[in-house]
Each structure stands twice: as structure tokens, then as C-alpha cells.
Design an enzyme around this catalytic site. Structure first.
Site, PDB file in Angstrom:
ATOM      1  N   ARG A 122      -9.498   0.520   8.897  1.00  0.00           N
ATOM      2  CA  ARG A 122      -9.009  -0.811   9.250  1.00  0.00           C
ATOM      3  C   ARG A 122      -9.990  -1.561  10.129  1.00  0.00           C
ATOM      4  O   ARG A 122      -9.734  -2.716  10.471  1.00  0.00           O
ATOM      5  CB  ARG A 122      -7.723  -0.654  10.045  1.00  0.00           C
ATOM      6  CG  ARG A 122      -6.437  -1.049   9.323  1.00  0.00           C
ATOM      7  CD  ARG A 122      -5.316  -0.552  10.217  1.00  0.00           C
ATOM      8  NE  ARG A 122      -4.094  -1.273  10.106  1.00  0.00           N
ATOM      9  CZ  ARG A 122      -3.035  -0.826   9.440  1.00  0.00           C
ATOM     10  NH1 ARG A 122      -3.106   0.264   8.730  1.00  0.00           N
ATOM     11  NH2 ARG A 122      -1.907  -1.501   9.481  1.00  0.00           N
TER      12      ARG A 122
ATOM     13  N   ARG B 141      12.378  -2.074  11.188  1.00  0.00           N
ATOM     14  CA  ARG B 141      11.403  -1.238  11.889  1.00  0.00           C
ATOM     15  C   ARG B 141      10.890  -1.999  13.104  1.00  0.00           C
ATOM     16  O   ARG B 141      10.710  -3.211  13.042  1.00  0.00           O
ATOM     17  CB  ARG B 141      10.240  -0.906  10.937  1.00  0.00           C
ATOM     18  CG  ARG B 141       9.707   0.473  11.088  1.00  0.00           C
ATOM     19  CD  ARG B 141       8.709   0.779   9.991  1.00  0.00           C
ATOM     20  NE  ARG B 141       7.453   0.069  10.191  1.00  0.00           N
ATOM     21  CZ  ARG B 141       6.430   0.133   9.350  1.00  0.00           C
ATOM     22  NH1 ARG B 141       6.522   0.851   8.254  1.00  0.00           N
ATOM     23  NH2 ARG B 141       5.321  -0.521   9.591  1.00  0.00           N
TER      24      ARG B 141
ATOM     25  N   ARG C 212      11.962  -6.880   5.368  1.00  0.00           N
ATOM     26  CA  ARG C 212      11.925  -5.433   5.189  1.00  0.00           C
ATOM     27  C   ARG C 212      12.978  -4.721   6.048  1.00  0.00           C
ATOM     28  O   ARG C 212      13.172  -5.039   7.214  1.00  0.00           O
ATOM     29  CB  ARG C 212      10.533  -4.931   5.570  1.00  0.00           C
ATOM     30  CG  ARG C 212      10.271  -3.528   5.154  1.00  0.00           C
ATOM     31  CD  ARG C 212       8.839  -3.296   4.821  1.00  0.00           C
ATOM     32  NE  ARG C 212       7.997  -3.147   5.996  1.00  0.00           N
ATOM     33  CZ  ARG C 212       6.740  -2.742   5.951  1.00  0.00           C
ATOM     34  NH1 ARG C 212       6.171  -2.513   4.779  1.00  0.00           N
ATOM     35  NH2 ARG C 212       6.040  -2.615   7.034  1.00  0.00           N
TER      36      ARG C 212
ATOM     37  N   LYS D  49       0.834  -1.216   0.000  1.00  0.00           N
ATOM     38  CA  LYS D  49       0.000   0.000   0.000  1.00  0.00           C
ATOM     39  C   LYS D  49       0.865   1.261   0.000  1.00  0.00           C
ATOM     40  O   LYS D  49       0.602   2.185  -0.753  1.00  0.00           O
ATOM     41  CB  LYS D  49      -0.903   0.041   1.253  1.00  0.00           C
ATOM     42  CG  LYS D  49      -1.905  -1.084   1.334  1.00  0.00           C
ATOM     43  CD  LYS D  49      -2.878  -0.862   2.488  1.00  0.00           C
ATOM     44  CE  LYS D  49      -2.232  -0.842   3.860  1.00  0.00           C
ATOM     45  NZ  LYS D  49      -1.651  -2.113   4.291  1.00  0.00           N
TER      46      LYS D  49
ATOM     47  N   ARG E 101       0.200  -8.247  13.821  1.00  0.00           N
ATOM     48  CA  ARG E 101      -0.355  -7.351  12.797  1.00  0.00           C
ATOM     49  C   ARG E 101      -1.194  -8.131  11.798  1.00  0.00           C
ATOM     50  O   ARG E 101      -2.251  -7.673  11.369  1.00  0.00           O
ATOM     51  CB  ARG E 101       0.776  -6.623  12.061  1.00  0.00           C
ATOM     52  CG  ARG E 101       1.313  -5.429  12.847  1.00  0.00           C
ATOM     53  CD  ARG E 101       2.682  -5.038  12.378  1.00  0.00           C
ATOM     54  NE  ARG E 101       2.718  -4.515  11.030  1.00  0.00           N
ATOM     55  CZ  ARG E 101       3.792  -4.563  10.241  1.00  0.00           C
ATOM     56  NH1 ARG E 101       4.900  -5.129  10.670  1.00  0.00           N
ATOM     57  NH2 ARG E 101       3.750  -4.060   9.040  1.00  0.00           N
TER      58      ARG E 101
HETATM   59  P1  ADP Z   1       1.304  -1.990   8.050  1.00  0.00           P
HETATM   60  O1  ADP Z   1       0.187  -1.690   7.103  1.00  0.00           O
HETATM   61  O2  ADP Z   1       2.493  -2.520   7.354  1.00  0.00           O
HETATM   62  O3  ADP Z   1       0.887  -2.811   9.250  1.00  0.00           O
HETATM   63  P2  ADP Z   1       1.185   0.728   9.048  1.00  0.00           P
HETATM   64  O4  ADP Z   1       2.301   1.700   9.003  1.00  0.00           O
HETATM   65  O5  ADP Z   1      -0.010   0.997   8.211  1.00  0.00           O
HETATM   66  O6  ADP Z   1       1.843  -0.666   8.714  1.00  0.00           O
HETATM   67  O7  ADP Z   1       0.655   0.592  10.565  1.00  0.00           O
HETATM   68  C1  ADP Z   1       1.514   0.391  11.654  1.00  0.00           C
HETATM   69  C2  ADP Z   1       0.717   0.331  12.953  1.00  0.00           C
HETATM   70  O8  ADP Z   1       0.025   1.573  13.172  1.00  0.00           O
HETATM   71  C3  ADP Z   1      -0.390  -0.715  13.010  1.00  0.00           C
HETATM   72  O9  ADP Z   1       0.105  -1.979  13.375  1.00  0.00           O
HETATM   73  C4  ADP Z   1      -1.336  -0.113  14.056  1.00  0.00           C
HETATM   74  O10 ADP Z   1      -0.847  -0.320  15.371  1.00  0.00           O
HETATM   75  C5  ADP Z   1      -1.253   1.372  13.768  1.00  0.00           C
HETATM   76  N1  ADP Z   1      -2.304   1.796  12.811  1.00  0.00           N
HETATM   77  C6  ADP Z   1      -2.097   2.276  11.557  1.00  0.00           C
HETATM   78  N2  ADP Z   1      -3.262   2.571  10.953  1.00  0.00           N
HETATM   79  C7  ADP Z   1      -4.241   2.266  11.839  1.00  0.00           C
HETATM   80  C8  ADP Z   1      -5.664   2.325  11.814  1.00  0.00           C
HETATM   81  N3  ADP Z   1      -6.339   2.760  10.725  1.00  0.00           N
HETATM   82  N4  ADP Z   1      -6.349   1.914  12.911  1.00  0.00           N
HETATM   83  C9  ADP Z   1      -5.705   1.481  14.001  1.00  0.00           C
HETATM   84  N5  ADP Z   1      -4.368   1.376  14.097  1.00  0.00           N
HETATM   85  C10 ADP Z   1      -3.630   1.772  13.036  1.00  0.00           C
END
Ligand code: ADP
Length: 223
Positions: free
Chosen positions: A88, A159, A126, A14, A170
């Protein structure tokens, strides 16, 4: 109005596609993950948010909905935006749909479909430059010099939320809370485009997205 929602599991690409789309459509890339990490870096995130992110679980809907709503009303988002990592959960999807409908904005959801094993390989491989944020993958996109950033020579790091236990959480959060949102969006009659993003390199996936959206801005650009 170019309102795009990028949907897909962690590791589906994404962020990469959002960067390509934002360049060609000239609308901001709004990543809730980046926004949350930025708040942590600046020391303005609540301790509960920091703790939740460290485990790989989802931050509360209230916090994330508030952040996104505030961001969407910034002047640079009046012509459109690319949402990455939001919504999400069902509650986030409800919130967003109400917000969009209230303004007569018709969004397009792009679902990046990726095989589970590919996702695991991508996430565990990654690496990121701590200075400029560039992402690498030890298998599919290694740096030119071992573990050093191509752009600024900084030593690459894993990371915090790419550690294995966190990756598992996740992916579980995705299966449990996020995947059902796709069904909801479908059944609510929202426009959902599915793109197979398992094997093609990023620029091929990007072409598929542009074709699927009949995105003239992108194809005129020769991409
Ligand atoms: P990825 O999609 O690779 O898991 P992101 O950078 O999108 O990585 O998200 C990292 C973390 O940030 C998630 O594991 C969560 O804890 C938090 N997060 C991101 N977007 C949301 C969301 N829309 N709702 C709740 N938590 C979120």
C-alpha cells in the site's frame, strides 16, 4: 507458483475477489487488514497500531512488512498466495518486489478499477456479521431478513473503520500513498492487469480476472 497481488482502493472488492481466487487456485488469501484486525482481537497488537487503524490511516511499513514476510514463509504459501491490501506504500512495494525477485517469483498484479462514487456508496452501505464475518451491503447485497446475517441470524454491525470520517481518511490515504504505487509497479516493468470492477457483480468481475490471467485452473472449474 501462483503469486497474485490484488490492488485497488478500499471498497474495490479486493476481499471478495480474493476469496473467489483462493477457492479456485487453492493458495492462501493473505489480507493485511484481516491480519491486523486479528492481532487486535487477540490483544497482541501494539497500541500505536490500534490507534492508527481507528483513524483510517496506514499502519507503519515496518510492522506490515514484518507481518507479510513472516506469513509468506509459512508452508501453505509455498505454491502461491493472494495478497490483498498489500503493498500500500512505495516502501512496501519495494520490500515485496525485492522479496519476490530474491526468490525468482514472478507475480501478477490485478488492479480492480472502480469509480470513486461507487466506492463511496459501497463503503457507507457495508455491514458485517460480527460472528462469521460475512459482508453485506444495504444497497447491493442486503441480507434476506432486515439487518440479520443469512448464515447465523446474528445482528449485522458497521465495521469500526466503515464510519464516515474513517472512510474519508482511508480514501485519502489511498490517493496519497497507495495509488502512486500502481505507477511504480508499471514503470518497474511488473505485470499489471487492469480489470474494470465498477458495475459488474462479483462473479462477472471474477470471470474477467480469470480471462485476463488466462487462468486455466479457474475456467476448467466452469467459472
Ligand atoms: P480496506 O481495503 O477496505 O481499507 P483493509 O481491511 O484492507 O480495508 O484495511 C483496514 C486498515 O488496516 C487500513 O485502513 C489500515 O489502517 C490497515 N492496513 C491494512 N493493510 C495495510 C498495509 N498494507 N499498510 C498499512 N496499513 C494497512
Amino acid at each position: 507458483m501462483k503469486a497474485i497481488v490484488l490492488f485497488g482502493s478500499p471498497g474495490s472488492g479486493k476481499g471478495t475477489q480474493a476469496k473467489l481466487l483462493t477457492q479456485c487456485l487453492d493458495v492462501p488469501h493473505i489480507s493485511t487488514g484481516d491480519m491486523l484486525r486479528d492481532r487486535i482481537r487477540r490483544g497482541v497488537a501494539r497500541s500505536a497500531v490500534v490507534a492508527v487503524m481507528q483513524t483510517g490511516a496506514l499502519v507503519s511499513d515496518e510492522v506490515v512488512n514484518g507481518l507479510v514476510e513472516e506469513r509468506l514463509t509459512q508452508p501453505d504459501a509455498t505454491e502461491g498466495f493472494i495478497l490483498d491490501g498489500y503493498p500500500r506504500t512505495q516502501a512496501q512495494a519495494d520490500h515485496l518486489c525485492r522479496w519476490l525477485d530474491g526468490r525468482g517469483i514472478r507475480e501478477v498484479v490485478i488492479y480492480l478499477a472502480v469509480d470513486y462514487n461507487v466506492v463511496i456508496a459501497r463503503l457507507t452501505g457495508r455491514r458485517q456479521c460480527p460472528r462469521c464475518g460475512t459482508l453485506y451491503n444495504i444497497v447491493s447485497k442486503p441480507p434476506r431478513e432486515d439487518m440479520l446475517c443469512d448464515l447465523d441470524g446474528e445482528t449485522l454491525v458497521i465495521r469500526e473503520d466503515d464510519r464516515e470520517s474513517v472512510i474519508r481518511e482511508r480514501l485519502e490515504a489511498y490517493e496519497r500513498q497507495t495509488r502512486p504505487v500502481l505507477e511504480f509497479l508499471h514503470s518497474a516493468g511488473r505485470r499489471v492487469i487492469e480489470v474494470d470492477a465498477s458495475t459488474d457483480p462479483p462473479d462477472k468481475v471474477f470471470q474477467k480476472i480469470c480471462r485476463a490471467m488466462e487462468c486455466n485452473d479457474c475456467s476448467e472449474d466452469g467459472r
